[in-house]
Design a protein around this motif. Structure first.
Motif, PDB file in Angstrom:
ATOM      1  N   PRO A   1       0.811  -1.223   0.000  1.00 34.66           N
ATOM      2  CA  PRO A   1       0.000   0.000   0.000  1.00 34.66           C
ATOM      3  C   PRO A   1       0.844   1.272   0.000  1.00 34.66           C
ATOM      4  CG  PRO A   1      -0.964  -1.626   1.469  1.00 34.66           C
ATOM      5  CD  PRO A   1       0.360  -2.169   1.036  1.00 34.66           C
ATOM      6  N   LEU A   2       2.116   1.171   0.402  1.00 36.65           N
ATOM      7  CA  LEU A   2       3.007   2.332   0.375  1.00 36.65           C
ATOM      8  C   LEU A   2       3.197   2.895  -1.030  1.00 36.65           C
ATOM      9  CD1 LEU A   2       5.824   1.209   2.842  1.00 36.65           C
ATOM     10  CD2 LEU A   2       4.172   3.048   3.207  1.00 36.65           C
ATOM     11  N   LEU A   3       2.824   2.139  -2.064  1.00 39.19           N
ATOM     12  CA  LEU A   3       2.892   2.694  -3.413  1.00 39.19           C
ATOM     13  C   LEU A   3       1.943   3.885  -3.560  1.00 39.19           C
ATOM     14  CD1 LEU A   3       3.135  -0.310  -5.911  1.00 39.19           C
ATOM     15  CD2 LEU A   3       4.902   1.336  -5.299  1.00 39.19           C
ATOM     16  N   VAL A   4       0.885   3.894  -2.776  1.00 38.94           N
ATOM     17  CA  VAL A   4      -0.066   5.004  -2.807  1.00 38.94           C
ATOM     18  C   VAL A   4       0.529   6.155  -2.002  1.00 38.94           C
ATOM     19  CG1 VAL A   4      -2.411   5.730  -2.242  1.00 38.94           C
ATOM     20  CG2 VAL A   4      -1.968   3.379  -2.990  1.00 38.94           C
ATOM     21  N   PRO A   5       0.811   7.290  -2.609  1.00 39.43           N
ATOM     22  CA  PRO A   5       1.528   8.361  -1.910  1.00 39.43           C
ATOM     23  C   PRO A   5       0.879   8.802  -0.608  1.00 39.43           C
ATOM     24  CG  PRO A   5       1.518   8.796  -4.259  1.00 39.43           C
ATOM     25  CD  PRO A   5       0.618   7.612  -4.039  1.00 39.43           C
ATOM     26  N   GLU A   6      -0.444   8.824  -0.570  1.00 35.61           N
ATOM     27  CA  GLU A   6      -1.112   9.255   0.653  1.00 35.61           C
ATOM     28  C   GLU A   6      -0.825   8.297   1.809  1.00 35.61           C
ATOM     29  OE1 GLU A   6      -3.602  10.840  -2.775  1.00 35.61           O
ATOM     30  OE2 GLU A   6      -2.431   9.042  -2.309  1.00 35.61           O
ATOM     31  N   VAL A   7      -0.653   7.022   1.502  1.00 32.52           N
ATOM     32  CA  VAL A   7      -0.315   6.037   2.534  1.00 32.52           C
ATOM     33  C   VAL A   7       1.132   6.222   2.970  1.00 32.52           C
ATOM     34  CG1 VAL A   7      -0.103   3.585   3.080  1.00 32.52           C
ATOM     35  CG2 VAL A   7      -2.024   4.384   1.693  1.00 32.52           C
ATOM     36  N   ALA A   8       2.025   6.417   1.997  1.00 30.04           N
ATOM     37  CA  ALA A   8       3.451   6.557   2.300  1.00 30.04           C
ATOM     38  C   ALA A   8       3.763   7.879   2.991  1.00 30.04           C
ATOM     39  CB  ALA A   8       4.269   6.437   1.019  1.00 30.04           C
TER      40      ALA A   8
ATOM     41  N   PHE B   1      -8.196   2.426   1.102  1.00 32.57           N
ATOM     42  CA  PHE B   1      -6.998   2.401   1.945  1.00 32.57           C
ATOM     43  C   PHE B   1      -7.283   3.015   3.312  1.00 32.57           C
ATOM     44  CE2 PHE B   1      -5.556   2.220  -2.425  1.00 32.57           C
ATOM     45  CZ  PHE B   1      -4.719   1.113  -2.377  1.00 32.57           C
ATOM     46  N   SER B   2      -8.553   3.011   3.695  1.00 32.32           N
ATOM     47  CA  SER B   2      -8.928   3.562   5.000  1.00 32.32           C
ATOM     48  C   SER B   2      -8.306   2.769   6.141  1.00 32.32           C
ATOM     49  CB  SER B   2     -10.450   3.589   5.157  1.00 32.32           C
ATOM     50  OG  SER B   2     -10.991   2.284   5.048  1.00 32.32           O
ATOM     51  N   GLY B   3      -8.072   1.485   5.903  1.00 35.39           N
ATOM     52  CA  GLY B   3      -7.428   0.666   6.924  1.00 35.39           C
ATOM     53  C   GLY B   3      -5.983   1.059   7.174  1.00 35.39           C
ATOM     54  N   PHE B   4      -5.427   1.870   6.289  1.00 41.18           N
ATOM     55  CA  PHE B   4      -4.053   2.348   6.443  1.00 41.18           C
ATOM     56  C   PHE B   4      -4.032   3.822   6.844  1.00 41.18           C
ATOM     57  CE2 PHE B   4      -4.116  -1.210   3.534  1.00 41.18           C
ATOM     58  CZ  PHE B   4      -3.143  -2.032   4.075  1.00 41.18           C
ATOM     59  N   GLY B   5      -5.203   4.310   7.263  1.00 38.09           N
ATOM     60  CA  GLY B   5      -5.264   5.646   7.839  1.00 38.09           C
ATOM     61  C   GLY B   5      -5.457   6.789   6.874  1.00 38.09           C
ATOM     62  N   VAL B   6      -5.821   6.482   5.618  1.00 44.61           N
ATOM     63  CA  VAL B   6      -6.039   7.557   4.653  1.00 44.61           C
ATOM     64  C   VAL B   6      -7.371   7.362   3.942  1.00 44.61           C
ATOM     65  CG1 VAL B   6      -3.584   7.964   4.272  1.00 44.61           C
ATOM     66  CG2 VAL B   6      -4.799   6.361   2.808  1.00 44.61           C
TER      67      VAL B   6
END
Length: 237
Positions: free
Chosen positions: A12-19, A70-75
């Motif tokens: 999921p770190l590929l998604v900039p908002e997650v990273a 990606f709400s499970g990753f805080g975004v």
């Protein structure tokens, strides 16, 4: 028949908002994934099938238009697997397929209908190969987007801690994916892959089944281990 494939990692770190602040560190991976998807588009497939690792609730078929988040990753980032078709599917895409949907949205995929398949990590190699053969027979020109990471044991700070077997495993996978070596992918050890937390093993072996007799060549576009996890990007055509 399989006419092209792209292999991408699925953090999921590929998604900039997650990273967040670390987002620029993965720009080379994102760029390589964009290039791999370009190879799929150039092949002019009749259908695109996305294959990725999934937990029990995410296994099986996901139709075009399926949603992910990606709400499970805080975004607060939501994705959709291509345009909605009206087919009802209440299940949310598992993380690997949500990353794939994000990549496809990022590159503006509009080249063929899409569907996805969540594959369980324990799936035996022969079942992976059978699944791949079935996917390749779906249409005259089939493309695959294959999601999955190599080992997660490449450094002391890696999710699986440092394992000396990780680098050789990843190197073998990189050689196989970079040269479209179907036999080498078939030979990947599922037990070792499990111990090294390599989520790509089953999807890669699905690819191997789909590619039997297709005569495709491969190119390795990225091979590195940020954060101690092996990320591989390859294109087959």
């Amino acid at each position: 028949m399989l006419v092209a494939a792209a292999v991408c990692p699925c953090p999921p770190l590929l998604v900039p908002e997650v990273a967040a602040g670390a987002a620029p560190e993965l720009d080379p991976v994102r760029s390589a994934c964009d290039d791999a998807l370009g190879v799929l588009a150039a092949a002019r497939p009749d259908t695109l099938v996305v294959v990725g690792p999934a937990g029990r609730s995410g296994r099986g078929r996901h139709p075009q238009g399926a949603r992910g988040s990606f709400s499970g990753f805080g975004v607060d980032v939501a994705v959709r697997l291509g345009p909605a078709t009206g087919e009802d599917d209440e299940r949310e895409l598992p993380p690997s397929l949500a990353v794939a949907a994000w990549l496809l949205e990022r590159t503006g995929w509009a080249d063929a209908p899409i569907e996805a398949l969540g594959v369980g990590e324990p799936l035996e190699p022969e079942r992976c190969l059978e699944t791949g053969r079935e996917l390749a027979a779906r249409a005259g020109r089939v493309a695959l987007l294959v999601m999955g990471d190599a080992s997660a044991c490449r450094s002391l700070k890696a999710p699986g801690y440092l394992d000396e077997r990780a680098a050789p495993f990843d190197a073998a996978a990189a050689r196989a994916l970079g040269s479209a070596d179907v036999a080498a992918l078939k030979a990947l050890d599922p037990g070792l892959a499990y111990e090294l937390k390599a989520s790509g093993r089953a999807p890669w072996q699905v690819l191997a089944g789909a590619a039997e007799g297709a005569g495709l060549g491969g190119t390795l576009l990225y091979d590195d281990a940020p954060y101690g996890v092996g990320y591989l990007v390859a294109a087959w055509s």
